[in-house]
Enzyme design. Structure first.
Site, PDB file in Angstrom:
ATOM      1  N   THR A   1      43.196  49.670  43.060  1.00  0.00           N
ATOM      2  CA  THR A   1      44.022  50.037  43.884  1.00  0.00           C
ATOM      3  C   THR A   1      45.464  49.558  43.404  1.00  0.00           C
ATOM      4  O   THR A   1      45.650  48.376  43.628  1.00  0.00           O
ATOM      5  CB  THR A   1      43.829  50.016  45.292  1.00  0.00           C
ATOM      6  OG1 THR A   1      42.387  50.566  45.421  1.00  0.00           O
ATOM      7  CG2 THR A   1      44.689  50.424  46.132  1.00  0.00           C
ATOM      8  N   VAL A   2      46.426  50.370  43.407  1.00  0.00           N
ATOM      9  CA  VAL A   2      47.950  49.879  43.256  1.00  0.00           C
ATOM     10  C   VAL A   2      48.713  50.024  44.234  1.00  0.00           C
ATOM     11  O   VAL A   2      48.712  51.362  44.564  1.00  0.00           O
ATOM     12  CB  VAL A   2      48.379  50.531  41.902  1.00  0.00           C
ATOM     13  CG1 VAL A   2      49.894  50.073  41.583  1.00  0.00           C
ATOM     14  CG2 VAL A   2      47.466  50.323  40.505  1.00  0.00           C
ATOM     15  N   GLU A   3      49.318  49.076  45.082  1.00  0.00           N
ATOM     16  CA  GLU A   3      50.098  49.201  46.259  1.00  0.00           C
ATOM     17  C   GLU A   3      51.470  48.812  45.486  1.00  0.00           C
ATOM     18  O   GLU A   3      51.783  47.743  45.346  1.00  0.00           O
ATOM     19  CB  GLU A   3      49.413  48.397  47.331  1.00  0.00           C
ATOM     20  CG  GLU A   3      48.333  49.297  47.757  1.00  0.00           C
ATOM     21  CD  GLU A   3      47.566  48.386  49.040  1.00  0.00           C
ATOM     22  OE1 GLU A   3      48.353  47.592  49.395  1.00  0.00           O
ATOM     23  OE2 GLU A   3      46.466  48.535  49.261  1.00  0.00           O
ATOM     24  N   LEU A   4      52.626  49.800  45.738  1.00  0.00           N
ATOM     25  CA  LEU A   4      53.756  49.369  45.030  1.00  0.00           C
ATOM     26  C   LEU A   4      54.808  49.090  46.504  1.00  0.00           C
ATOM     27  O   LEU A   4      55.769  48.499  45.995  1.00  0.00           O
ATOM     28  CB  LEU A   4      54.406  50.493  44.545  1.00  0.00           C
ATOM     29  CG  LEU A   4      53.620  51.157  43.163  1.00  0.00           C
ATOM     30  CD1 LEU A   4      54.118  52.431  42.739  1.00  0.00           C
ATOM     31  CD2 LEU A   4      53.486  50.051  42.466  1.00  0.00           C
ATOM     32  N   SER A   5      54.358  49.479  47.548  1.00  0.00           N
ATOM     33  CA  SER A   5      55.190  49.095  48.591  1.00  0.00           C
ATOM     34  C   SER A   5      54.383  49.091  50.160  1.00  0.00           C
ATOM     35  O   SER A   5      53.317  49.592  49.877  1.00  0.00           O
ATOM     36  CB  SER A   5      56.335  50.188  48.830  1.00  0.00           C
ATOM     37  OG  SER A   5      55.841  51.449  49.354  1.00  0.00           O
TER      38      SER A   5
END
Length: 79
Positions: A15-19
């Site tokens: 899971t990539v959370e950028l903001s």
């Protein structure tokens, strides 16, 4: 879900959370891409690291179904 998939199905999910904004407006996406492009591309390149291939019988050269792969120092076998 990521941990469950890794431990029980040998599927490695991320899971990539950028903001903090879960649903950014479409107009914000180009800036998010520019802010994170280099990091995301470098991350995707990592798929080429490590061990990969097919487990084959040394006599017949046939693939071995359900072979179990163990790596010293990692307490998680892969099938």
């Amino acid at each position: 879900m990521n941990d469950f998939s890794y431990l029980h199905t040998n599927c490695f999910e991320i899971t990539v959370e950028l903001s903090c904004d879960k649903f950014p407006h479409a107009s914000e996406l180009p800036e998010e891409w520019e802010n994170n492009r280099e990091s995301l591309l470098l991350f995707m390149e990592q798929v080429h690291r490590g061990i990969k291939g097919v487990v084959r019988d040394s006599d017949t050269e046939q693939g071995i179904p359900n072979a179990i792969i163990s790596v010293d120092g990692i307490n998680h076998d892969i099938r």
